[in-house]
Motif scaffolding. Sequence first.
Motif, short mmCIF file in Angstrom:
data_model
loop_
_atom_site.label_atom_id
_atom_site.label_comp_id
_atom_site.label_asym_id
_atom_site.label_seq_id
_atom_site.Cartn_x
_atom_site.Cartn_y
_atom_site.Cartn_z
N ARG A 37 72.04 32.26 58.39
CA ARG A 37 72.58 33.62 58.19
C ARG A 37 73.83 33.84 59.04
N TRP A 38 73.80 33.36 60.28
CA TRP A 38 74.97 33.49 61.18
C TRP A 38 76.18 32.77 60.58
N LEU A 39 75.96 31.56 60.08
CA LEU A 39 77.06 30.75 59.56
C LEU A 39 77.64 31.33 58.27
N THR A 40 76.79 31.83 57.39
CA THR A 40 77.22 32.19 56.03
C THR A 40 77.39 33.69 55.78
N GLY A 41 76.72 34.52 56.56
CA GLY A 41 76.77 35.95 56.30
C GLY A 41 75.72 36.43 55.31
N TYR A 42 74.92 35.52 54.77
CA TYR A 42 73.83 35.95 53.89
C TYR A 42 72.80 36.72 54.71
N ASN A 43 72.13 37.69 54.07
CA ASN A 43 70.97 38.28 54.71
C ASN A 43 69.75 37.46 54.27
N GLN A 44 68.58 37.76 54.83
CA GLN A 44 67.40 36.94 54.55
C GLN A 44 67.04 36.95 53.07
N GLU A 45 67.15 38.10 52.43
CA GLU A 45 66.80 38.19 51.01
C GLU A 45 67.75 37.35 50.16
N HIS A 66 80.27 36.04 54.11
CA HIS A 66 81.19 36.11 55.25
C HIS A 66 80.97 34.89 56.13
N LEU A 67 81.77 33.86 55.91
CA LEU A 67 81.67 32.68 56.77
C LEU A 67 82.12 33.11 58.17
N ASN A 68 81.26 32.86 59.14
CA ASN A 68 81.50 33.33 60.50
C ASN A 68 82.76 32.70 61.09
N PRO A 69 83.71 33.51 61.53
CA PRO A 69 84.93 32.95 62.11
C PRO A 69 84.68 32.12 63.36
N SER A 70 83.59 32.39 64.05
CA SER A 70 83.26 31.62 65.26
C SER A 70 82.81 30.20 64.95
N ARG A 71 82.63 29.89 63.67
CA ARG A 71 82.22 28.51 63.32
C ARG A 71 83.29 27.52 63.70
N ALA A 72 84.52 27.98 63.86
CA ALA A 72 85.60 27.08 64.30
C ALA A 72 85.36 26.56 65.72
N LEU A 73 84.45 27.21 66.45
CA LEU A 73 84.11 26.77 67.80
C LEU A 73 83.11 25.62 67.79
#
Length: 116
Positions: A37-45, A66-73
Amino acid sequence: MSKHKIYSMSFVKVYPHYVTKAEKKGRTKTEVDEIIRWLTGYNQEELEAHLEKQTDFETFFAKAPHLNPSRALIKGVICGVRVENIEEPTMQEIRYLDKLIDELAKGKAMDKILRN
């Protein structure tokens, strides 16, 4: 050039392996889901709906809200390749997820995995 076969593979075929890898090291399915969910922005459902529909990897990441912008880290080696150097966007997203699941299985704290 043809696409890598993982792009057309159903996400639900790999998901149980993520969960098993985490659980073998004393982590939980809930933590795996939180990472996804953090990476993709999907909710659990939404995540569960994609698993039920057997969405392929390419579509799973292409439709991510919403792909998490922090994934670049996310840095490091997965399958012998540095994730930050992968040029193909879909493959990089897949490898980001692989790297995060590896970090979970290695006992890293969730706040560090989620780049907080």
